[in-house]
Scaffold this motif. Sequence first.
Motif, PDB file in Angstrom:
ATOM      1  N   GLY A 196       0.820  -1.207   0.000  1.00 31.11           N
ATOM      2  CA  GLY A 196       0.000   0.000   0.000  1.00 31.11           C
ATOM      3  C   GLY A 196       0.850   1.251   0.000  1.00 31.11           C
ATOM      4  N   ASN A 197       0.391   2.291  -0.719  1.00 31.45           N
ATOM      5  CA  ASN A 197       1.081   3.575  -0.771  1.00 31.45           C
ATOM      6  C   ASN A 197       0.056   4.699  -0.679  1.00 31.45           C
ATOM      7  OD1 ASN A 197       4.125   2.999  -1.813  1.00 31.45           O
ATOM      8  ND2 ASN A 197       2.712   1.556  -2.767  1.00 31.45           N
ATOM      9  N   THR A 198       0.428   5.822  -0.045  1.00 33.95           N
ATOM     10  CA  THR A 198      -0.471   6.961   0.101  1.00 33.95           C
ATOM     11  C   THR A 198       0.211   8.231  -0.391  1.00 33.95           C
ATOM     12  OG1 THR A 198       0.263   7.634   2.312  1.00 33.95           O
ATOM     13  CG2 THR A 198      -1.386   5.868   2.188  1.00 33.95           C
ATOM     14  N   ASP A 199      -0.552   9.331  -0.432  1.00 34.18           N
ATOM     15  CA  ASP A 199       0.058  10.641  -0.630  1.00 34.18           C
ATOM     16  C   ASP A 199       0.523  11.157   0.733  1.00 34.18           C
ATOM     17  OD1 ASP A 199      -2.193  11.540   0.711  1.00 34.18           O
ATOM     18  OD2 ASP A 199      -3.245  12.104  -1.125  1.00 34.18           O
ATOM     19  N   ASN A 200       0.907  12.452   0.802  1.00 35.91           N
ATOM     20  CA  ASN A 200       1.447  12.975   2.062  1.00 35.91           C
ATOM     21  C   ASN A 200       0.428  13.741   2.888  1.00 35.91           C
ATOM     22  OD1 ASN A 200       1.191  15.184   0.413  1.00 35.91           O
ATOM     23  ND2 ASN A 200       3.192  16.058   0.896  1.00 35.91           N
ATOM     24  N   VAL A 201      -0.856  13.623   2.549  1.00 30.83           N
ATOM     25  CA  VAL A 201      -1.899  14.291   3.324  1.00 30.83           C
ATOM     26  C   VAL A 201      -2.196  13.458   4.567  1.00 30.83           C
ATOM     27  CG1 VAL A 201      -4.267  15.136   3.314  1.00 30.83           C
ATOM     28  CG2 VAL A 201      -2.879  15.289   1.232  1.00 30.83           C
ATOM     29  N   PRO A 202      -2.102  14.056   5.767  1.00 29.76           N
ATOM     30  CA  PRO A 202      -2.351  13.273   6.998  1.00 29.76           C
ATOM     31  C   PRO A 202      -3.775  12.724   7.030  1.00 29.76           C
ATOM     32  CG  PRO A 202      -1.258  15.362   7.500  1.00 29.76           C
ATOM     33  CD  PRO A 202      -1.670  15.427   6.060  1.00 29.76           C
ATOM     34  N   ILE A 203      -3.917  11.500   7.523  1.00 29.22           N
ATOM     35  CA  ILE A 203      -5.230  10.871   7.651  1.00 29.22           C
ATOM     36  C   ILE A 203      -5.914  11.423   8.904  1.00 29.22           C
ATOM     37  CG2 ILE A 203      -4.347   8.905   8.972  1.00 29.22           C
ATOM     38  CD1 ILE A 203      -7.119   8.756   6.319  1.00 29.22           C
ATOM     39  N   SER A 204      -7.231  11.585   8.855  1.00 33.39           N
ATOM     40  CA  SER A 204      -7.950  12.188   9.974  1.00 33.39           C
ATOM     41  C   SER A 204      -9.002  11.245  10.559  1.00 33.39           C
ATOM     42  CB  SER A 204      -8.626  13.493   9.533  1.00 33.39           C
ATOM     43  OG  SER A 204      -9.541  13.251   8.464  1.00 33.39           O
ATOM     44  N   GLN A 205      -8.832   9.943  10.384  1.00 29.51           N
ATOM     45  CA  GLN A 205      -9.751   8.957  10.945  1.00 29.51           C
ATOM     46  C   GLN A 205      -9.356   8.647  12.392  1.00 29.51           C
ATOM     47  OE1 GLN A 205     -12.387   7.845   9.454  1.00 29.51           O
ATOM     48  NE2 GLN A 205     -12.056   8.413   7.323  1.00 29.51           N
ATOM     49  N   THR A 206     -10.343   8.529  13.237  1.00 32.66           N
ATOM     50  CA  THR A 206     -10.044   8.291  14.658  1.00 32.66           C
ATOM     51  C   THR A 206      -9.424   6.923  14.905  1.00 32.66           C
ATOM     52  OG1 THR A 206     -12.319   7.505  14.968  1.00 32.66           O
ATOM     53  CG2 THR A 206     -11.889   9.831  15.435  1.00 32.66           C
ATOM     54  N   ASN A 207      -9.746   5.944  14.073  1.00 33.37           N
ATOM     55  CA  ASN A 207      -9.228   4.587  14.274  1.00 33.37           C
ATOM     56  C   ASN A 207      -7.990   4.293  13.431  1.00 33.37           C
ATOM     57  OD1 ASN A 207     -10.706   4.729  11.931  1.00 33.37           O
ATOM     58  ND2 ASN A 207     -11.305   2.569  11.984  1.00 33.37           N
ATOM     59  N   ILE A 208      -7.470   5.317  12.731  1.00 30.30           N
ATOM     60  CA  ILE A 208      -6.251   5.151  11.927  1.00 30.30           C
ATOM     61  C   ILE A 208      -5.273   6.238  12.354  1.00 30.30           C
ATOM     62  CG2 ILE A 208      -5.262   5.087   9.613  1.00 30.30           C
ATOM     63  CD1 ILE A 208      -7.993   4.342   8.550  1.00 30.30           C
ATOM     64  N   ARG A 209      -4.108   5.827  12.857  1.00 30.80           N
ATOM     65  CA  ARG A 209      -3.185   6.811  13.433  1.00 30.80           C
ATOM     66  C   ARG A 209      -2.518   7.694  12.390  1.00 30.80           C
ATOM     67  NH1 ARG A 209       0.413   2.693  16.800  1.00 30.80           N
ATOM     68  NH2 ARG A 209       0.121   1.616  14.794  1.00 30.80           N
ATOM     69  N   ASN A 210      -2.095   7.115  11.263  1.00 29.25           N
ATOM     70  CA  ASN A 210      -1.337   7.875  10.265  1.00 29.25           C
ATOM     71  C   ASN A 210      -1.356   7.123   8.944  1.00 29.25           C
ATOM     72  OD1 ASN A 210       0.587   5.744  10.635  1.00 29.25           O
ATOM     73  ND2 ASN A 210       1.432   6.871  12.375  1.00 29.25           N
ATOM     74  N   ASN A 211      -0.598   7.633   7.966  1.00 26.22           N
ATOM     75  CA  ASN A 211      -0.578   7.023   6.637  1.00 26.22           C
ATOM     76  C   ASN A 211       0.099   5.651   6.623  1.00 26.22           C
ATOM     77  OD1 ASN A 211      -2.008   8.960   5.199  1.00 26.22           O
ATOM     78  ND2 ASN A 211      -0.192  10.228   4.873  1.00 26.22           N
ATOM     79  N   TRP A 212       0.983   5.417   7.599  1.00 24.35           N
ATOM     80  CA  TRP A 212       1.545   4.062   7.729  1.00 24.35           C
ATOM     81  C   TRP A 212       0.406   3.073   7.981  1.00 24.35           C
ATOM     82  CZ3 TRP A 212       6.038   2.522   6.171  1.00 24.35           C
ATOM     83  CH2 TRP A 212       7.160   3.339   6.260  1.00 24.35           C
ATOM     84  N   ASP A 213      -0.441   3.405   8.928  1.00 22.63           N
ATOM     85  CA  ASP A 213      -1.572   2.527   9.240  1.00 22.63           C
ATOM     86  C   ASP A 213      -2.467   2.338   8.029  1.00 22.63           C
ATOM     87  OD1 ASP A 213      -0.779   2.105  11.793  1.00 22.63           O
ATOM     88  OD2 ASP A 213      -2.379   3.228  12.758  1.00 22.63           O
ATOM     89  N   LEU A 214      -2.813   3.452   7.367  1.00 23.28           N
ATOM     90  CA  LEU A 214      -3.745   3.379   6.241  1.00 23.28           C
ATOM     91  C   LEU A 214      -3.200   2.498   5.128  1.00 23.28           C
ATOM     92  CD1 LEU A 214      -6.322   4.266   4.810  1.00 23.28           C
ATOM     93  CD2 LEU A 214      -5.085   6.286   3.996  1.00 23.28           C
ATOM     94  N   SER A 215      -1.925   2.695   4.762  1.00 24.56           N
ATOM     95  CA  SER A 215      -1.346   1.920   3.659  1.00 24.56           C
ATOM     96  C   SER A 215      -1.274   0.436   3.995  1.00 24.56           C
ATOM     97  CB  SER A 215       0.045   2.456   3.299  1.00 24.56           C
ATOM     98  OG  SER A 215       0.945   2.297   4.381  1.00 24.56           O
ATOM     99  N   THR A 216      -0.944   0.125   5.253  1.00 25.22           N
ATOM    100  CA  THR A 216      -0.839  -1.281   5.656  1.00 25.22           C
ATOM    101  C   THR A 216      -2.209  -1.932   5.748  1.00 25.22           C
ATOM    102  OG1 THR A 216       1.150  -0.727   6.917  1.00 25.22           O
ATOM    103  CG2 THR A 216       0.121  -2.837   7.380  1.00 25.22           C
TER     104      THR A 216
END
Length: 293
Positions: A196-216
């Motif tokens: 998984g890969n993301t852009d550099n915009v911070p994620i704002s979901q309460t159950n996802i800490r950051n883009n590392w979490d989102l991509s994984t």
Amino acid sequence: MKIKVILPVLLLLAVAFQSCVSNKKYAALQSDYNKSIDTNRNLKQSWQVTQQELAVSNNQVKSLQDQIAQAQNNSLALQDALNKCLAGNNQGNVNISKLVDEINASNKYIQHLVNLKNTSDSLNMVLTTNLTRSLTPDEVQGVDVKVLKGVVYISLADNMLYKSGSYAISDKAGATLAKIAKIINDYSSYDVLIEGNTDNVPISQTNIRNNWDLSTLRASSVVQALQNNYGVDPKRLTAGGRGEYNPIADNSTDAGKSQNRRTQIIITPKLDQFMALIGKTPETTTPPAADQK
């Protein structure tokens, strides 16, 4: 009196019925329009990704062309020196022989570079054709397959797989994952990494800490869908996330961010499997079973 009362009522019912029909037609047209907007957006994003990959390929070709041009210039310089030597008859046979050897070596190097470029192009084409031979021509159009140094990369934009801002697989992702599963199951002994890969915009979901979490989490969702819905052996699968730290485009633009939000399916054959894959003749009919390869 009854007739006078009934007539206005009938007129009102007729007007109301006509208005209802018009509203239904309007709603249907509005729905078609919205679908057209979504289709156009998806096509635009696919075009942007294709343009980026084309630019990378063009840079690789240009680098080889520059080397060939430089080698050709060196050959011309050596040939000119030889001509001057012969015209002036001021150099001995030893120097002339040395120049001839240098010219021949330069020509061989030029041919070597040309052969490398042709071989690289041919191998990539053969590998891509073999890997996608289980797909129909229409299915191939929706899957981007690249072969780089013996590793197969299948890249998919995030909007093809996930709900917006989420790691949940979308309802429309089934057709795409079915194509990927065909390729993976056709080569059942190869290991597969879902990245998984993301852009550099911070994620704002309460159950996802950051883009590392989102991509994984997104990679894990794809792995589980391949296992549960398409019968891919989970022992072959690895889920990984690289967050925002593996961009392929500039994150300062919307187009660049769109290209960076992607999932890559990376198929890594071992050396003997890689050589066998190169030698395999592309099939035009139903592919052989995995245990026959």
